[in-house]
Enzyme design. Structure first.
Site, short mmCIF file in Angstrom:
data_model
loop_
_atom_site.label_atom_id
_atom_site.label_comp_id
_atom_site.label_asym_id
_atom_site.label_seq_id
_atom_site.Cartn_x
_atom_site.Cartn_y
_atom_site.Cartn_z
N MET A 90 0.79 -1.23 0.00
CA MET A 90 0.00 0.00 0.00
C MET A 90 0.83 1.29 0.00
O MET A 90 0.33 2.35 0.35
CB MET A 90 -1.00 -0.01 1.18
CG MET A 90 -2.05 -1.10 1.07
SD MET A 90 -2.86 -1.18 -0.55
CE MET A 90 -3.95 0.24 -0.44
N ARG A 91 2.08 1.19 -0.39
CA ARG A 91 2.90 2.41 -0.49
C ARG A 91 3.19 2.70 -1.95
O ARG A 91 3.37 1.78 -2.75
CB ARG A 91 4.24 2.20 0.22
CG ARG A 91 4.15 2.20 1.72
CD ARG A 91 5.52 1.93 2.30
NE ARG A 91 6.50 2.94 1.94
CZ ARG A 91 6.63 4.13 2.51
NH1 ARG A 91 5.81 4.47 3.48
NH2 ARG A 91 7.55 4.99 2.13
N LEU A 93 5.72 3.77 -4.64
CA LEU A 93 7.18 3.70 -4.71
C LEU A 93 7.77 5.02 -5.24
O LEU A 93 7.16 5.69 -6.09
CB LEU A 93 7.59 2.55 -5.62
CG LEU A 93 7.17 1.16 -5.13
CD1 LEU A 93 7.35 0.13 -6.23
CD2 LEU A 93 7.96 0.75 -3.90
N ASN A 107 2.75 -5.36 -10.84
CA ASN A 107 1.68 -5.09 -9.88
C ASN A 107 0.40 -5.74 -10.37
O ASN A 107 0.22 -5.93 -11.58
CB ASN A 107 1.46 -3.57 -9.75
CG ASN A 107 0.42 -3.23 -8.69
OD1 ASN A 107 0.41 -3.82 -7.60
ND2 ASN A 107 -0.46 -2.29 -8.99
N HIS A 109 -3.74 -5.17 -10.15
CA HIS A 109 -4.72 -4.14 -9.80
C HIS A 109 -6.13 -4.69 -10.04
O HIS A 109 -6.39 -5.30 -11.08
CB HIS A 109 -4.48 -2.89 -10.65
CG HIS A 109 -5.40 -1.77 -10.30
ND1 HIS A 109 -5.19 -0.95 -9.20
CD2 HIS A 109 -6.55 -1.34 -10.88
CE1 HIS A 109 -6.17 -0.08 -9.13
NE2 HIS A 109 -7.01 -0.28 -10.12
N GLU A 174 -7.49 -12.64 -9.90
CA GLU A 174 -6.13 -12.16 -9.58
C GLU A 174 -5.23 -13.34 -9.25
O GLU A 174 -4.08 -13.42 -9.71
CB GLU A 174 -6.15 -11.23 -8.35
CG GLU A 174 -6.72 -9.86 -8.60
CD GLU A 174 -6.64 -8.98 -7.37
OE1 GLU A 174 -6.75 -7.77 -7.53
OE2 GLU A 174 -6.48 -9.50 -6.24
C1 GRF Z 1 -5.62 -6.98 -4.36
O1 GRF Z 1 -6.96 -6.77 -4.65
C2 GRF Z 1 -4.75 -6.29 -5.37
O2 GRF Z 1 -5.35 -6.15 -6.61
C3 GRF Z 1 -4.54 -4.93 -4.76
O3 GRF Z 1 -4.47 -5.17 -3.39
C4 GRF Z 1 -5.21 -6.34 -3.05
C5 GRF Z 1 -4.31 -7.20 -2.24
O4 GRF Z 1 -4.96 -8.30 -1.66
N1 GRF Z 1 -3.37 -4.32 -5.33
P1 GRF Z 1 -4.12 -9.43 -0.93
O5 GRF Z 1 -3.32 -8.75 0.20
O6 GRF Z 1 -3.21 -10.07 -1.93
O7 GRF Z 1 -5.14 -10.38 -0.38
#
Ligand code: GRF
Length: 201
Positions: A90-91, A93, A107, A109, A174
């Site tokens: 959550m940072r 870069l 990354n 998303h 994901e």
């Molecule tokens: C995911 O939804 C990803 O797309 C976003 O942050 C979330 C991370 O989830 N960047 P987790 O920590 O992998 O469960």
């Protein structure tokens, strides 16, 4: 190829990568290090359980983003990391870090980029009432959520979907496309030319 996975929270994408590695589905990729900015993150428990070394660095004590990132880069150099995989880190870069690892930071998303950039992509897509959303794996560049797209997969948003059910659907894809993309990278099958990505067969 030594991989570092960067996390801040739950770590379900880290888990998907760990499972893929266990199945030998990351080719010659090895998750050598998990980097985290939150000492209480559940992702750290997942890493420890899988026997992966962790490096936790809280942001307090660093007045500049770049100082923090330089500290991390030192550790990555030490561990000879060749690929950085952001998985819910959550940072944002610093330019220093992004430039140092240009073309080597991925990354995931939770939207079909370039739609719904930012920290609330699932909610924003749900509230916009779009028919579909999805997940995107992309290279990280200086501009947030804007780097060249590697893989993308969509999900249909049904009338009956709630935010929670949509979230679940998106996480599921994901967990499928992120390990796939990491494997392709490790195999040298992702060719980046300017802004465009070609995936070799
Ligand atoms: C995911 O939804 C990803 O797309 C976003 O942050 C979330 C991370 O989830 N960047 P987790 O920590 O992998 O469960």
């Amino acid at each position: 190829m030594n991989i570092a996975v960067f996390v801040s929270g739950n770590g379900s994408n880290l888990q998907a990568l760990i499972e893929a590695q266990k199945r030998n589905d990351l080719a010659e990729g090895k998750i050598k290090l998990v980097v985290c900015d939150k000492s209480g993150a559940f992702a750290l428990k997942r890493a420890e359980k899988a026997g992966i070394e962790t490096f936790v660095l809280e942001a307090k004590g660093f007045s500049k983003k770049e100082e923090y990132d330089r500290k991390i880069a030192e550790v990555l150099d030490e561990k000879e990391i060749e690929l950085v995989v952001l998985a819910g880190f959550m940072r944002i870069l610093s330019d220093f870090f992004v430039d140092k690892y240009a073309g080597k930071i991925l990354n995931v998303h939770p939207s079909l980029l370039p739609l719904f950039k930012g920290a609330h992509a699932i909610r924003d897509a749900y509230e916009a009432g779009v028919e579909k959303s999805g997940a995107t794996v992309h290279f990280v560049t200086r501009e947030l959520d804007s780097g060249p797209i590697i893989l993308q997969k969509s999900v249909k948003i049904e009338q009956s979907d709630t935010m929670e059910s949509l979230e679940e659907k998106i996480h599921k894809i994901e967990h499928k496309i992120y390990p796939e993309a990491v494997k392709l990278f490790v195999e040298g099958k992702i060719i980046l030319e300017g802004e465009r990505v070609t995936i070799l067969k």
